[in-house]
Enzyme design. Structure first.
Site, PDB file in Angstrom:
ATOM      1  N   GLU A  13       0.814  -1.220   0.000  1.00 49.19           N
ATOM      2  CA  GLU A  13       0.000   0.000   0.000  1.00 49.19           C
ATOM      3  C   GLU A  13       0.848   1.272   0.000  1.00 49.19           C
ATOM      4  OE1 GLU A  13      -4.057  -1.671   2.157  1.00 49.19           O
ATOM      5  OE2 GLU A  13      -2.722  -0.358   3.297  1.00 49.19           O
ATOM      6  N   GLU A  53      -6.561  -7.676  -1.031  1.00 47.76           N
ATOM      7  CA  GLU A  53      -7.236  -7.703   0.263  1.00 47.76           C
ATOM      8  C   GLU A  53      -8.707  -7.401   0.023  1.00 47.76           C
ATOM      9  OE1 GLU A  53      -5.422  -5.190   3.213  1.00 47.76           O
ATOM     10  OE2 GLU A  53      -3.384  -5.793   2.654  1.00 47.76           O
TER      11      GLU A  53
END
Length: 680
Positions: A163, A319
Site C-alpha cells: 500500500e 485484500e
C-alpha cells in the site's frame, strides 16, 4: 534458461496460469500463530477451495531478526505445507515495516514531517523512499528472499512493499534529492524562476542552496513548487520500487510482480508505479453500513474500474473485506448475509482474476486486532466463513467458463493524479472535488448499465465511443490534440468546467477558457461564478429543470449549440451546456456541476445516439457488467443492496450456477448474484 524462446514460452505460461486464473485466496500470517496451528489452517484452506495465499509482507523482523542474519526456516516450513496442499504463494516484500534494529542503527530510514517531527515505528509505513539505508537494506532483504524462493514450487509471484502512499517527507535526504530533481528538470535558476513565477512575493532563487522542500507545508506557498514537490515524490516512490523489481526480474523471471494499491483517490502516480508491474492489485473494503448503501456499491465499482485501468487489463484484489474493519477507528457494521460473496463477484465481474480475502483469522495481537478476518478470535468458523466457502466453490466451478474472459468497454473516464494534486493545492470552490465529481459521472454510467474504463489521461483513446474528461485544470497541446483527434474520428467527448486553466507548471494561461480545448468545444467562457454550495437551476431543451452547484461558467458559443441554460441568478438564460460538431464526432462542454438526474438524462441520450452497449432499467443498487471471451459474453447481475430487486431480461440467458434458462422478470435476493450466458 538462456534460450530466449524457452524464456518467452515460460513467461507466457506464467501469464496464462499464475495470475490470469479466476480464483479465490486469503492473506495468512504464519508468524502470528503458533506453528502447531499451521497445518490445520492450511488443510482447511484446501478443503474450502482456497487456491492462493499472500504471506510475509510485514515479517521483516522475523526474516532478518538482526542485521545481516536471515532466518527463512520458519517460512520454508509454512510454504512446504502450502505446497503439499496445492496452494500457490505470493510473497510480499517486507519493506513497509522496517525492523527496529534498522531504524535504530540507521535513523535516516524514518520520514520527517514538515514541522520536523519524525514518523517513528508504530503501525507501518515508517520508511522514506529516498533513504539510502532503506534502499540498501531493503534491496538486500528482497534479494535474499528472491534467491531463496526463486525455485520454490509453491511461489508464483511477488507483491512489492504494501500500500504505497505519499509520505510528504522533509528529511535531509529528500531535501537534497528534491534539489537535484528540480535542477535536472529546469537546468538553470533563470529557467526555474521563469517556470515557477517566483518573482511573486520576492520568491526568486539566487543560488541552488536556497531551494528546499516546502518546509511548513503551507498551502499558501508557490503552487508550482508544491506541484513539483508532489511530482518529485511520485518519482521517488517509482525509483524505490524499481530497486525491488530489478532484483526480482533478474532472479525470478518466471514469477509475476504486483503491488496492492488502496483507498482511492490515491495521491500517487499509480500508472507510473504500475509500469514495472505485471498486474495491478487493489485492497477492496466496501463499507457494509446501511447508511452507505446508496453510495458504497457505486464508489466500489469506480475503484474496481480504476484498478483495471491502471494496466488496462485484468487485476487482482489482494485484500477483500472479510468482516467488520476496525483499528484506529470504531468498528464498522458486520457484513450482511450475502455481502462478502456479492462484492467478491462484483470485483470478478469488473475484471479481477483473483480475489484474496483479508484475512484468514482475526489478529489476536497488534493494532489490527479488530480488523476482522474470515474466522473470529474464537477460532470457530461461523456464518461469514460458510459464505466464503460457498464463494470458493462457485468460483472454482465457474473458473473454466471465465478463463480468458476480459472486460471490453466502449466508454472511458480520463483520470489524472496531476489534476487531483493541482486542485487540492488550490481548491476552486466549496464542494468542488475532483474525485467526488468523477464518482458522480461514473455512478450515472453504472446506473445506466454502460461499462466504463477509468484510464490515465495520457492513454490512447482508440476503441472508445465516449470519453468523459473531468476538469483538465492543467493542460497542454498534447492533451488538446488527443481529444481533437478522438472527436474528429467520430468519438463523443464530454469536457467539464475548470478545464484549460493552467499549463503543466501550474501557471495560469493568459487566454480565454477553456484554453486549448476551445477549438474542439466551440465555446469560450465569458465569466465564471464559484457558487460553491449554493444551489442553482438548470433548464434543458425539453424545459426540464435540474439543480446545479459548485461552479457556473457563463458560456459564449462559437460554433457550438447550447443544450442547457441557467434558469436563475444574474446569468439566467445564459448557456450552461453546449455541444459542438467536430469532425465526425461531438464535443460537449458542461459549465457547471449538475445533479445526478441531469447526468442520467444526458448520458442516457448520448448512449443511445452513440449506440453504446447498455443494460437499461436497473434498480438502485443493482449492477450489470459483462466479461467477454472466445465463447461469448458472461453477464453478471449483482444486487448490492439489502432489498430484494427485480431485473427484466429481454432475451434468454442460461444460469451458470444451475443451468436453468432465465428470461423476463428475474428476482434477485438481497445481495443476490446471477451469472448468465446468452442463449444464442
Amino acid at each position: 534458461m538462456n534460450d530466449e524462446g524457452e524464456l518467452r514460452e515460460l513467461m507466457e505460461l506464467v501469464e496464462r496460469d499464475s495470475y490470469s486464473n479466476v480464483q479465490i485466496g486469503v492473506d495468512y500470517y504464519p508468524e502470528h500463530w503458533d506453528e502447531s496451528m499451521w497445518e490445520r489452517d492450511i488443510k482447511l484452506m484446501k478443503e474450502t477451495g482456497v487456491k492462493v495465499v499472500r504471506v510475509a509482507e510485514f515479517a521483516w523482523s522475523r526474516l532478518e531478526p538482526v542485521e545481516g542474519t536471515f532466518d527463512f526456516a520458519w517460512l520454508d516450513r509454512a510454504l512446504d505445507l502450502f505446497h503439499a496442499c496445492g496452494i500457490q504463494i505470493v510473497i510480499g516484500t517486507p519493506t513497509t515495516t522496517p525492523p527496529r534494529w534498522l531504524t535504530s542503527a540507521y535513523p535516516d530510514v524514518l520520514p520527517v514531517f514538515a514541522d520536523g517531527s519524525v514518523y517513528h515505528p508504530g503501525v507501518r509505513g515508517h520508511r522514506c523512499y529516498n533513504s539510502a539505508s532503506l534502499r540498501k537494506y531493503g534491496r538486500r532483504i528482497v534479494e535474499a528472499l528472491a534467491r531463496h524462493y526463486s525455485s520454490h514450487p509453491a511461489v508464483i509471484g511477488w507483491q512489492t512493499d504494501n500500500e504505497f502512499g505519499m509520505l510528504d517527507c522533509h528529511c535531509d535526504s529528500c531535501n537534497l534529492a528534491f534539489r537535484s530533481w528540480v535542477r535536472e528538470k529546469y537546468g538553470t535558476l533563470k529557467q526555474l524562476n521563469a517556470e515557477w513565477g517566483t518573482v511573486v512575493w520576492s520568491g526568486e532563487y539566487s543560488s541552488w542552496e536556497e531551494l528546499t522542500v516546502p518546509y511548513g507545508g503551507s498551502p499558501h506557498q508557490n503552487p508550482s513548487l508544491l506541484l513539483d514537490f508532489q511530482r518529485f515524490q511520485w518519482d521517488a516512490a517509482i525509483a524505490f520500487q524499481k530497486t525491488q523489481t530489478e532484483v526480482l526480474r533478474a532472479i525470478c523471471p518466471q514469477h509475476f510482480i504486483t503491488h496492492n494499491f488502496h483507498s482511492y483517490p490515491q495521491r500517487l502516480d499509480m500508472h507510473g508505479l504500475a509500469e514495472d508491474l505485471d498486474v495491478a492489485s487493489f485492497d477492496y473494503y466496501p463499507n457494509p453500513s446501511p447508511q452507505k448503501q446508496a453510495t458504497a456499491p457505486y464508489s466500489g465499482a469506480l475503484s474496481l474500474d480504476l484498478t483495471r485501468g491502471i494496466k488496462r487489463r485484468g487485476f487482482w484484489i489482494m485484500e477483500q473485506l472479510s468482516g467488520p474493519p476496525g483499528c484506529w477507528f470504531p468498528m464498522w457494521r458486520t457484513p450482511y448475509p450475502g455481502l462478502i460473496r456479492a462484492y467478491a463477484w462484483q470485483a470478478i465481474a469488473r475484471g479481477a482474476d483473483t480475489v484474496v480475502h483479508f484475512r484468514w483469522r482475526s489478529a489476536a495481537a497488534g493494532a489490527e486486532q479488530f480488523w476482522h478476518g474470515l474466522i473470529d478470535h474464537s477460532n470457530v468458523p461461523g456464518r461469514r466463513f460458510a459464505e466464503f466457502a460457498q464463494l470458493c466453490g462457485e468460483v472454482n466451478g465457474l473458473a473454466p467458463l471465465l478463463k480468458g474472459t476480459k472486460v471490453i468497454s466502449q466508454a472511458a473516464i480520463l483520470y489524472s493524479h496531476e489534476q487531483l494534486a493541482a486542485l487540492r493545492i488550490q481548491p476552486q470552490a466549496e464542494g468542488l472535488d475532483y474525485y467526488e465529481n468523477i464518482k458522480q459521472y461514473h455512478r450515472a454510467l453504472t446506473k445506466l448499465g454502460v461499462g466504463c474504463d477509468v484510464i490515465d489521461w495520457r492513454q490512447p483513446l482508440e476503441g472508445y465511443k465516449l470519453v468523459i474528461v473531468p476538469s483538465l485544470f492543467l493542460h497542454d497541446e498534447e492533451a488538446a490534440h488527443s481529444l481533437e483527434s478522438f472527436a474528429e474520428g467520430g468519438g463523443t467527448v464530454i469536457l467539464t468546467n475548470r478545464s484549460g486553466v493552467k499549463n503543466m507548471n501550474n501557471i495560469c494561461m493568459m487566454q480565454p477558457l477553456p484554453g486549448l480545448f476551445s477549438r474542439a468545444a466551440g465555446v469560450t467562457v465569458e465569466e465564471y461564478d464559484p457558487v460553491g454550495g449554493e444551489i442553482h437551476l438548470l433548464r434543458d431543451s425539453d424545459g426540464l429543470q435540474y439543480e446545479c452547484s459548485q461552479w457556473c461558467d457563463i458560456l459564449r458559443p462559437e460554433g457550438a449549440e447550447p443544450v442547457a441554460w441557467y434558469a436563475d441568478d444574474f446569468f439566467a438564460g445564459a448557456p450552461a451546456v453546449t455541444v459542438n460538431r467536430f469532425g465526425a464526432g461531438r464535443v460537449y462542454y458542461i459549465g457547471t456541476h449538475a445533479d445526478e438526474s441531469y447526468w442520467l438524462k444526458l448520458l442516457g441520450d448520448i448512449a443511445q445516439d452513440a449506440e453504446l452497449a447498455a443494460f437499461t432499467a436497473l434498480p438502485d443498487g443493482v449492477q450489470a457488467f459483462t466479461r467477454t471471451g472466445e465463447a461469448g459474453d458472461v453477464l453478471f447481475l449483482l444486487n448490492l443492496s439489502r432489498t430484494a430487486q427485480t431485473v427484466a431480461l429481454d432475451e434468454p440467458y442460461r444460469c451458470a450456477f444451475t443451468g436453468t434458462v432465465r428470461i423476463g422478470q428475474v428476482e434477485l435476493a438481497p445481495f443476490g448474484v446471477e451469472i448468465l450466458k446468452a442463449e444464442r
